[in-house]
Design an enzyme around this catalytic site. Structure first.
Site, PDB file in Angstrom:
ATOM      1  CG  ASN A  12      -1.888  -1.149   1.245  1.00 55.07           C
ATOM      2  OD1 ASN A  12      -2.385  -1.596   0.215  1.00 55.07           O
ATOM      3  ND2 ASN A  12      -2.114  -1.677   2.436  1.00 55.07           N
ATOM      4  N   GLY A  14       2.034   2.570  -2.820  1.00 55.90           N
ATOM      5  CA  GLY A  14       1.878   3.227  -4.123  1.00 55.90           C
ATOM      6  C   GLY A  14       2.894   2.827  -5.165  1.00 55.90           C
ATOM      7  CE  LYS A  15       5.388  -2.480  -3.637  1.00 54.88           C
ATOM      8  NZ  LYS A  15       4.467  -2.166  -2.498  1.00 54.88           N
ATOM      9  CB  SER A  16       1.039  -0.896  -8.875  1.00 53.71           C
ATOM     10  OG  SER A  16       1.542  -2.169  -8.514  1.00 53.71           O
ATOM     11  CD  GLU A 100       3.788  -6.874  -7.078  1.00 54.69           C
ATOM     12  OE1 GLU A 100       4.592  -7.188  -6.185  1.00 54.69           O
ATOM     13  OE2 GLU A 100       2.727  -6.257  -6.831  1.00 54.69           O
ATOM     14  CD  GLN A 102       7.709  -8.241  -4.886  1.00 56.60           C
ATOM     15  OE1 GLN A 102       8.103  -7.187  -5.396  1.00 56.60           O
ATOM     16  NE2 GLN A 102       6.438  -8.537  -4.753  1.00 56.60           N
ATOM     17  CB  CYS A 157       1.874   1.643  11.033  1.00 60.03           C
ATOM     18  SG  CYS A 157       1.222   0.426  12.203  1.00 60.03           S
ATOM     19  CB  CYS A 159       0.021   3.062  15.498  1.00 54.36           C
ATOM     20  SG  CYS A 159       1.726   3.011  14.894  1.00 54.36           S
TER      21      CYS A 159
END
Length: 287
Positions: A12, A14-16, A100, A102, A157, A159
């Site tokens: 989440n 914002g890579k894509s 992707e 990785q 996160c 929090c």
């Protein structure tokens, strides 16, 4: 010289979305780009899908163990044995964007490096750094080793702190074992967490300062059961706050061994208060 870029971040982050925006920027200026993704990533089938709802078909899929540089060269030449026209003259490629990343093999990451250095085409690889057990993906580890440029894409996160780790959930259950690769879908989903929330959720313990590496103490909680670090700050219950011990002094000054024990910060603080520091009754310390 063209470079290999690795833009990594937690889920989440914002890579894509960033990849699709970069492709749009190139094409808006009349440049040709190629988009690719590993075949392991079955989400969206042959498309790159952003969480914002934007998607785009890739130019080629990278099967496991394949030669990425050869696949890239075929697209550059306009060769496609499965198409109605096996060859079409195409414009030069200005950039290769890989989503992707990785999931690539280390050898395939080496191919991306050769595309950038030997073929003179910038390569922008987007992906995760570590899996849900905080272990590096083989492809990401290789990218961290050889990429010319590393950039972290940040997210938060629950929090409010910066998220660094990914937790895998099956339904509402958090799992910390299983295969390294499990594509997000109807049953499996991921949540980005900061280090504190990850340790708290994984059942690990927080080690306060002074208790030693092997001494474990439960994470402090508020009256409503939330972890203390998620409750908005303040001094944590049960812990004594470390304070700088101020040396004894008076407005008349300090003399002798007490002066020699002072650090530069203490000396500056005392000087601002107008306290005279003397090593002896005849020698004044020059700050």
């Amino acid at each position: 010289m063209s470079k290999l870029y690795f833009r990594h971040g937690a889920m989440n982050s914002g890579k894509s979305t960033g990849l699709l925006q970069a492709a749009f920027n190139y094409e808006e200026r009349g440049q040709r780009v190629l988009l690719a993704k590993p075949g392991v990533d079955t989400k969206g089938e042959t498309s790159i899908v952003s969480r914002l709802g934007v998607s785009r078909e890739v130019d080629f899929v990278i099967p496991p163990g394949s030669d990425v540089r050869e696949l890239f060269a075929m697209q550059v030449r306009g060769d496609d044995p499965d198409a109605l026209l096996e060859h079409v003259d195409m414009a030069p490629v200005a950039c290769l964007l890989v989503d992707e990343a990785q999931f690539l093999d280390p050898a395939q990451v080496d191919d991306l490096f050769r595309v950038a250095v030997l073929d003179g085409v910038p390569v922008l690889a987007y992906g995760l750094r570590t899996d849900f057990r905080t272990r590096a993906f083989p492809g990401a580890a290789r990218l961290l080793e050889i990429a010319h440029s590393l950039e972290e894409l940040k997210t938060i996160c629950r929090c409010g702190r910066k998220a660094m780790f990914n937790t895998r959930r099956v339904g509402n259950d958090v799992v910390f074992d299983g295969e390294q690769v499990a594509i997000e879908g109807s049953e499996v989903w991921y949540e980005s967490l900061c280090g504190n929330c990850y340790l708290e959720l994984s059942g690990d313990s927080w080690v306060p300062e002074g208790f030693g590496r092997n001494s474990l103490r439960p994470l402090p909680r508020t009256h409503d059961g939330r972890p203390w670090h998620c409750a908005g700050g303040g001094e944590q219950p049960g812990l004594t706050k470390r304070r700088r011990r101020r040396p004894p002094c008076s407005r008349q000054g300090m003399v002798g061994d007490d002066v020699e024990k002072l650090g530069p910060i203490d000396r500056l603080a005392l000087r601002q208060q107008g306290v005279k520091l003397r090593i002896s009754l005849k020698q004044t310390v020059v700050l």
